[in-house]
Design a protein around this motif. Structure first.
Motif, short mmCIF file in Angstrom:
data_model
loop_
_atom_site.label_atom_id
_atom_site.label_comp_id
_atom_site.label_asym_id
_atom_site.label_seq_id
_atom_site.Cartn_x
_atom_site.Cartn_y
_atom_site.Cartn_z
N TYR A 106 -11.85 -10.08 0.29
CA TYR A 106 -11.29 -9.99 1.64
C TYR A 106 -11.75 -11.16 2.50
O TYR A 106 -10.97 -11.75 3.23
N SER A 152 -10.27 -4.15 -6.74
CA SER A 152 -10.82 -3.46 -5.57
C SER A 152 -12.30 -3.77 -5.40
O SER A 152 -12.77 -3.99 -4.28
N VAL A 165 -8.08 -2.48 3.56
CA VAL A 165 -7.60 -1.59 2.49
C VAL A 165 -6.14 -1.91 2.16
O VAL A 165 -5.76 -1.98 0.99
N ASP A 186 -10.90 -2.40 9.05
CA ASP A 186 -11.12 -1.81 7.73
C ASP A 186 -9.84 -1.24 7.14
O ASP A 186 -9.64 -1.28 5.92
N VAL A 187 -8.94 -0.76 7.98
CA VAL A 187 -7.64 -0.28 7.49
C VAL A 187 -6.82 -1.47 6.99
O VAL A 187 -6.18 -1.41 5.93
N CYS A 195 -6.00 -5.05 0.28
CA CYS A 195 -6.60 -4.83 -1.04
C CYS A 195 -5.58 -4.31 -2.04
O CYS A 195 -5.60 -4.68 -3.21
N MET A 196 -4.69 -3.47 -1.60
CA MET A 196 -3.68 -2.92 -2.50
C MET A 196 -2.78 -4.02 -3.05
O MET A 196 -2.43 -4.02 -4.22
N ALA A 250 -0.25 1.53 2.41
CA ALA A 250 -1.27 1.21 1.41
C ALA A 250 -1.19 2.20 0.25
O ALA A 250 -1.32 1.82 -0.92
N LEU A 293 -1.77 3.01 6.58
CA LEU A 293 -2.43 3.80 5.53
C LEU A 293 -1.41 4.38 4.55
O LEU A 293 -1.63 4.39 3.34
N TRP A 300 -12.53 -7.33 -4.21
CA TRP A 300 -12.09 -7.41 -2.82
C TRP A 300 -13.22 -7.02 -1.87
O TRP A 300 -13.40 -7.64 -0.84
N VAL A 301 -13.96 -5.99 -2.23
CA VAL A 301 -15.08 -5.56 -1.39
C VAL A 301 -16.19 -6.60 -1.42
O VAL A 301 -16.77 -6.93 -0.38
#
Length: 194
Positions: free
Chosen positions: A73, A65, A115, A111-112, A118-119, A27, A24, A68-69
């Motif tokens: 991903y 982002s 993310v 999910d982490v 995604c960055m 990210a 995290l 990606w959602v």
């Protein structure tokens, strides 16, 4: 390794809080790179375009982002796809991701990991926008970011990082994103500038 991943498939007791916290933080640091790239590009442009370049990099972060959602991903990092070229839509809208760890990161929640990846996906088109500094309007840049990430970045990321991607299967170890991030954005910037 396969037996270990199968054991971890349905069990979330192996998730390490330290690994999760570090990913995290990483990210967040990659997130900070997006305006940093904008400031870097604005330093090489005329002063009247400086704010627009920072804005374009932040818009790229927002647009990618969303992409990606929706399906990014799943197309880029699906561990349930059966072909070596692109993922399936099993994780579309980030459904079925949750706490279940990804095969590449067995000690952090899925999910982490989504993310974190995604960055990098959001930073890549921002790097490519440097090739069009001072010569692009906002709406075409938004469209470019969404379409380019879907058609170019997601398949290349799948090849490099997904468990069934053809480069990954051949033994390619790309931890820093040299292929999907740097090579892809470099060639996109070259094409964008021409």
């Amino acid at each position: 390794m396969t037996a270990l991943l199968k054991r971890y498939d349905n069990d979330t007791s192996h998730i390490d809080s330290g690994d999760t916290a570090w990913i995290l933080v990483s990210a967040a640091l990659v997130f900070i790179m997006s305006p940093g790239v904008g400031y870097f590009y604005s330093g090489m442009a005329r002063s009247k375009n400086a704010v627009s370049l920072v804005f374009l990099c932040m818009v790229a972060m927002a647009v990618v982002s969303v992409q990606w959602v929706i399906w990014g991903y799943s197309l880029a990092l699906s561990d349930t796809a059966s072909n070596p070229f692109i993922g399936n839509l099993s994780y579309g809208l980030l459904l079925n991701v949750g706490d279940k760890p990804h095969a590449n990161a067995p000690s952090i929640p899925g999910d982490v990991y989504a993310v974190f990846q995604c960055m990098f996906a959001a930073l890549t088109p921002a790097l490519a926008l440097g090739g069009a500094a001072e010569r692009v309007r906002i709406f075409p840049a938004i469209l470019f970011c969404f379409v380019w990430t879907t058609i170019v970045y997601d398949p290349i990321a799948y090849w490099s990082w997904a468990p069934k991607g053809w480069m990954y299967v051949m033994g390619s170890l790309d931890y820093a994103g040299g292929t999907p991030v740097h090579i892809a954005s470099g060639f996109a910037a070259l094409a964008f500038s021409i």
